[in-house]
Design a protein around this motif. Structure first.
Motif, PDB file in Angstrom:
ATOM      1  N   LEU A  82       0.830  -1.207   0.000  1.00  0.00           N
ATOM      2  CA  LEU A  82       0.000   0.000   0.000  1.00  0.00           C
ATOM      3  C   LEU A  82       0.865   1.258   0.000  1.00  0.00           C
ATOM      4  O   LEU A  82       0.620   2.203  -0.757  1.00  0.00           O
ATOM      5  N   LEU A  83       1.892   1.268   0.854  1.00  0.00           N
ATOM      6  CA  LEU A  83       2.773   2.428   0.954  1.00  0.00           C
ATOM      7  C   LEU A  83       3.538   2.663  -0.344  1.00  0.00           C
ATOM      8  O   LEU A  83       3.806   3.804  -0.730  1.00  0.00           O
ATOM      9  N   LYS A  84       3.866   1.581  -1.027  1.00  0.00           N
ATOM     10  CA  LYS A  84       4.593   1.700  -2.295  1.00  0.00           C
ATOM     11  C   LYS A  84       3.682   2.257  -3.392  1.00  0.00           C
ATOM     12  O   LYS A  84       4.099   3.080  -4.202  1.00  0.00           O
ATOM     13  N   GLU A  85       2.408   1.816  -3.392  1.00  0.00           N
ATOM     14  CA  GLU A  85       1.473   2.269  -4.432  1.00  0.00           C
ATOM     15  C   GLU A  85       0.970   3.690  -4.165  1.00  0.00           C
ATOM     16  O   GLU A  85       0.726   4.451  -5.097  1.00  0.00           O
ATOM     17  N   PHE A  86       0.806   4.035  -2.890  1.00  0.00           N
ATOM     18  CA  PHE A  86       0.264   5.355  -2.532  1.00  0.00           C
ATOM     19  C   PHE A  86       1.193   6.077  -1.539  1.00  0.00           C
ATOM     20  O   PHE A  86       0.819   6.324  -0.395  1.00  0.00           O
ATOM     21  N   PRO A  87       2.404   6.408  -1.965  1.00  0.00           N
ATOM     22  CA  PRO A  87       3.375   6.986  -1.016  1.00  0.00           C
ATOM     23  C   PRO A  87       2.954   8.348  -0.457  1.00  0.00           C
ATOM     24  O   PRO A  87       3.425   8.743   0.606  1.00  0.00           O
ATOM     25  N   ASN A  88       2.083   9.045  -1.162  1.00  0.00           N
ATOM     26  CA  ASN A  88       1.675  10.369  -0.708  1.00  0.00           C
ATOM     27  C   ASN A  88       0.369  10.368   0.085  1.00  0.00           C
ATOM     28  O   ASN A  88      -0.049  11.417   0.590  1.00  0.00           O
ATOM     29  N   ALA A  89      -0.280   9.201   0.161  1.00  0.00           N
ATOM     30  CA  ALA A  89      -1.585   9.132   0.828  1.00  0.00           C
ATOM     31  C   ALA A  89      -1.515   8.488   2.210  1.00  0.00           C
ATOM     32  O   ALA A  89      -2.352   8.773   3.073  1.00  0.00           O
ATOM     33  N   PHE A  90      -0.514   7.614   2.411  1.00  0.00           N
ATOM     34  CA  PHE A  90      -0.445   6.861   3.659  1.00  0.00           C
ATOM     35  C   PHE A  90       0.951   6.941   4.264  1.00  0.00           C
ATOM     36  O   PHE A  90       1.945   7.031   3.555  1.00  0.00           O
ATOM     37  N   GLY A  91       0.991   6.893   5.582  1.00  0.00           N
ATOM     38  CA  GLY A  91       2.261   6.871   6.295  1.00  0.00           C
ATOM     39  C   GLY A  91       2.204   5.839   7.407  1.00  0.00           C
ATOM     40  O   GLY A  91       1.163   5.663   8.053  1.00  0.00           O
ATOM     41  N   PHE A  92       3.306   5.150   7.619  1.00  0.00           N
ATOM     42  CA  PHE A  92       3.359   4.078   8.616  1.00  0.00           C
ATOM     43  C   PHE A  92       3.835   4.627   9.954  1.00  0.00           C
ATOM     44  O   PHE A  92       4.845   5.329  10.018  1.00  0.00           O
ATOM     45  N   SER A  93       3.088   4.332  10.991  1.00  0.00           N
ATOM     46  CA  SER A  93       3.494   4.716  12.337  1.00  0.00           C
ATOM     47  C   SER A  93       4.563   3.748  12.822  1.00  0.00           C
ATOM     48  O   SER A  93       4.316   2.544  12.922  1.00  0.00           O
ATOM     49  N   SER A 133       3.861   5.421  20.062  1.00  0.00           N
ATOM     50  CA  SER A 133       3.886   6.714  20.745  1.00  0.00           C
ATOM     51  C   SER A 133       2.893   7.676  20.091  1.00  0.00           C
ATOM     52  O   SER A 133       2.622   7.581  18.881  1.00  0.00           O
ATOM     53  N   ALA A 134       2.366   8.579  20.894  1.00  0.00           N
ATOM     54  CA  ALA A 134       1.485   9.621  20.351  1.00  0.00           C
ATOM     55  C   ALA A 134       2.235  10.430  19.303  1.00  0.00           C
ATOM     56  O   ALA A 134       1.674  10.828  18.278  1.00  0.00           O
ATOM     57  N   GLN A 135       3.528  10.625  19.538  1.00  0.00           N
ATOM     58  CA  GLN A 135       4.346  11.410  18.608  1.00  0.00           C
ATOM     59  C   GLN A 135       4.434  10.742  17.244  1.00  0.00           C
ATOM     60  O   GLN A 135       4.396  11.419  16.202  1.00  0.00           O
ATOM     61  N   ALA A 136       4.541   9.411  17.229  1.00  0.00           N
ATOM     62  CA  ALA A 136       4.652   8.689  15.958  1.00  0.00           C
ATOM     63  C   ALA A 136       3.409   8.895  15.096  1.00  0.00           C
ATOM     64  O   ALA A 136       3.509   9.072  13.874  1.00  0.00           O
ATOM     65  N   VAL A 137       2.236   8.879  15.726  1.00  0.00           N
ATOM     66  CA  VAL A 137       0.984   9.100  14.992  1.00  0.00           C
ATOM     67  C   VAL A 137       0.902  10.551  14.530  1.00  0.00           C
ATOM     68  O   VAL A 137       0.527  10.832  13.383  1.00  0.00           O
ATOM     69  N   GLN A 138       1.261  11.473  15.405  1.00  0.00           N
ATOM     70  CA  GLN A 138       1.215  12.901  15.053  1.00  0.00           C
ATOM     71  C   GLN A 138       2.170  13.221  13.901  1.00  0.00           C
ATOM     72  O   GLN A 138       1.852  14.047  13.037  1.00  0.00           O
ATOM     73  N   ASP A 139       3.328  12.569  13.892  1.00  0.00           N
ATOM     74  CA  ASP A 139       4.308  12.819  12.833  1.00  0.00           C
ATOM     75  C   ASP A 139       3.732  12.484  11.457  1.00  0.00           C
ATOM     76  O   ASP A 139       3.984  13.184  10.472  1.00  0.00           O
ATOM     77  N   VAL A 140       2.962  11.382  11.388  1.00  0.00           N
ATOM     78  CA  VAL A 140       2.344  10.984  10.116  1.00  0.00           C
ATOM     79  C   VAL A 140       1.195  11.924   9.775  1.00  0.00           C
ATOM     80  O   VAL A 140       1.092  12.434   8.654  1.00  0.00           O
ATOM     81  N   THR A 141       0.322  12.166  10.744  1.00  0.00           N
ATOM     82  CA  THR A 141      -0.863  13.008  10.511  1.00  0.00           C
ATOM     83  C   THR A 141      -0.464  14.413  10.064  1.00  0.00           C
ATOM     84  O   THR A 141      -1.129  15.027   9.222  1.00  0.00           O
ATOM     85  N   ALA A 142       0.641  14.915  10.608  1.00  0.00           N
ATOM     86  CA  ALA A 142       1.096  16.276  10.278  1.00  0.00           C
ATOM     87  C   ALA A 142       1.469  16.417   8.808  1.00  0.00           C
ATOM     88  O   ALA A 142       1.479  17.532   8.266  1.00  0.00           O
ATOM     89  N   THR A 143       1.767  15.311   8.145  1.00  0.00           N
ATOM     90  CA  THR A 143       2.116  15.353   6.724  1.00  0.00           C
ATOM     91  C   THR A 143       0.883  15.309   5.832  1.00  0.00           C
ATOM     92  O   THR A 143       0.995  15.380   4.602  1.00  0.00           O
ATOM     93  N   GLY A 144      -0.296  15.163   6.447  1.00  0.00           N
ATOM     94  CA  GLY A 144      -1.529  15.081   5.670  1.00  0.00           C
ATOM     95  C   GLY A 144      -1.859  13.679   5.194  1.00  0.00           C
ATOM     96  O   GLY A 144      -2.823  13.467   4.459  1.00  0.00           O
TER      97      GLY A 144
END
Length: 200
Positions: free
Chosen positions: A23-34, A83-94
């Protein structure tokens, strides 16, 4: 309002990592892994900070005491946590955050205000799972038996009404991925498929 995180769980060896990586390879701009923290030793090819934040038990317990984790669990003698930070880091990128966690973590996250969508990846049978674990050749027989026992508990939890939003039976990787992709992109209404018989 940010898109709710997508939480993936399922037995060790069921193919969660393969689905996520595809999924991450096909949609690198839509999803981020925590990236979770863990006290287990890295497997060959795993990179600190990419696959996990590898740490020791003392530091992990310190992070627990600081309230750093939104979920954490002990699994096969090792600690894992998000960590809460790991989730926030991904969410902050949209991007939509994807979490790969253990069943204890799923139960904890359901108590948070994250409104996560929970996806259970199931093996087609316990026999198939056993064969996959042995095929990886990364665990001793004792470790495999522990993983199979944990798998049965995870499956029991996933069978409980309201515990998961989706079930993907990974008996055909391409078909499983197509369903996972539709779930991740919000194209599939919440529907829990019939769980396969796992009494063998």
């Amino acid at each position: 309002m940010p898109i709710p995180p997508l939480v993936i769980f399922g037995p060790s060896g069921v193919g969660k990592g393969t689905l996520i990586n595809r999924l991450l390879k096909e949609f690198p701009n839509a999803f981020g892994f925590s990236v979770s923290h863990t006290t287990r030793t890295p497997r060959p090819g795993e990179i600190d900070g990419k696959h996990y934040h590898f740490t020791n038990t003392d530091n992990f317990k310190f992070l627990i005491s600081q309230g750093a984790f939104i979920e954490h669990a002990q699994f096969s003698g090792n600690f894992y946590g998000t960590s809460a930070q790991a989730v926030q880091d991904v969410t902050a990128t949209g991007k939509r955050c994807i979490l790969d966690i253990e069943v204890q973590g799923v139960q904890q996250i359901k108590q948070t205000p994250l409104h996560a969508i929970v996806v259970f990846v199931s093996p087609p049978s316990m026999t198939a799972l056993s064969q996959r674990l042995r095929g990886r050749a990364t665990d001793s027989e004792d470790a495999i038996q522990r993983r199979l026992a944990i798998a049965r508990r995870e499956i029991d939890y996933a069978r409980q009404p309201g515990s998961v939003d989706y079930v993907i039976v990974n008996d055909d990787l391409d078909a499983a991925y197509q369903k996972f992709k539709r779930i991740a992109n919000g194209e599939l209404d919440a529907t829990v498929d019939q769980m396969p018989p796992l009494d063998d």
